[in-house]
Design an enzyme around this catalytic site. Structure first.
Site, mmCIF file in Angstrom:
data_model
loop_
_atom_site.group_PDB
_atom_site.id
_atom_site.type_symbol
_atom_site.label_atom_id
_atom_site.label_comp_id
_atom_site.label_asym_id
_atom_site.label_seq_id
_atom_site.Cartn_x
_atom_site.Cartn_y
_atom_site.Cartn_z
ATOM 1 N N LYS A 193 97.175 -81.589 -15.533
ATOM 2 C CA LYS A 193 97.622 -83.055 -15.448
ATOM 3 C C LYS A 193 96.262 -83.842 -15.604
ATOM 4 C CE LYS A 193 100.924 -85.349 -12.675
ATOM 5 N NZ LYS A 193 101.566 -85.305 -11.153
HETATM 6 O O1 G3P Z 1 103.806 -86.874 -9.285
HETATM 7 C C1 G3P Z 1 103.488 -88.237 -9.730
HETATM 8 C C2 G3P Z 1 104.612 -89.107 -9.088
HETATM 9 O O2 G3P Z 1 105.849 -88.458 -9.140
HETATM 10 C C3 G3P Z 1 104.229 -90.010 -7.983
HETATM 11 O O3 G3P Z 1 105.443 -90.376 -7.207
HETATM 12 O O4 G3P Z 1 106.437 -91.201 -5.010
HETATM 13 O O5 G3P Z 1 103.987 -91.259 -5.305
HETATM 14 O O6 G3P Z 1 105.095 -92.998 -6.764
HETATM 15 P P1 G3P Z 1 105.305 -91.525 -6.083
#
Ligand code: G3P
Length: 217
Positions: free
Chosen positions: A87
């Site tokens: 990633k």
């Molecule tokens: O993995 C990255 C992404 O899905 C982050 O999600 O909920 O932290 O905005 P969030």
């Protein structure tokens, strides 16, 4: 549509896997820290534990921001297990790293995508997945789903192979709307996946079927 779970919590990964619908896992440094996984050795070992549970792509994020270090770190991650997808953040050196990994057949997931231009660039560089963060766009009054639509249109115009991995999913309606638009993959918390199976009429209907069965027996 592929279903990934966005967590580093092994119990939640197991629960989603046992449901039989899990295609992969995404993690990030914040999710690892949330589980108390710190230090390179522990982090690498945790990725291996995740790979033992799920039979699919597991995104592991680099923490370097310059090309040389990103390549070094990404190669360590990719050599750890065949399921690992490296990633890479959407920054200038990240684009160069996407191209490098594409040339050596290492799968990548370009993260922190917030615009169609970034998604176009990641596809040009040969990213396997792009991760538009729809929940974080919604958080700042930008419609995250509009971004998924824009990227779908651009990728379809030119037959890019890069898969749209809708990330930062917050709830079940995000998943349904991403499926309607044609996102290739969604990654969300376990709650967003389990929310898909709930309906009060199902519960009411099942209770009636079971009570009627009892009456007749
Ligand atoms: O993995 C990255 C992404 O899905 C982050 O999600 O909920 O932290 O905005 P969030």
């Amino acid at each position: 549509m592929k279903f990934f779970i966005d967590t580093a919590n092994l119990d939640q990964i197991k629960e989603a896997e046992e449901l039989g619908i899990l295609d992969g896992v995404t993690t990030n440094p914040s999710l690892m820290a949330k589980e108390g996984i710190t230090g390179e050795k522990n982090i690498l070992n945790h990725y291996l534990n995740i790979c033992k549970i799920v039979n699919g792509d597991v995104s592991a994020e680099v923490i370097s921001t310059n090309l040389k270090q990103m390549i070094k770190e990404g190669e360590v991650l990719a050599n750890l297990h065949p399921q690992i997808v490296v990633k890479i953040p959407m920054i200038k050196d990240g684009v160069k790293a996407l191209k490098y990994f594409n040339d050596v057949n290492i799968k990548t997931n370009c993260t922190l995508i917030f615009s169609a231009g970034q998604a176009l660039l990641a596809a040009k560089a040969g990213a396997t997945y792009v991760s538009p963060f729809i929940g974080r766009l919604d958080d700042v009054s930008n419609d995250g789903l509009v971004l998924i639509e824009e990227i779908r249109g651009i990728y379809d115009n030119y037959n890019f192979n890069t898969q749209i991995l809708a990330a930062s999913i917050r709830h079940s309606m995000h998943i349904i709307n991403c499926a309607k638009i044609g996102a290739d993959v969604m990654t969300g918390p376990l709650s967003s996946i389990l929310g898909l199976l709930k309906h009060p009429l199902t519960d009411i209907g099942l209770a009636k079927f079971l009570s009627d069965y009892k009456k007749g027996n």
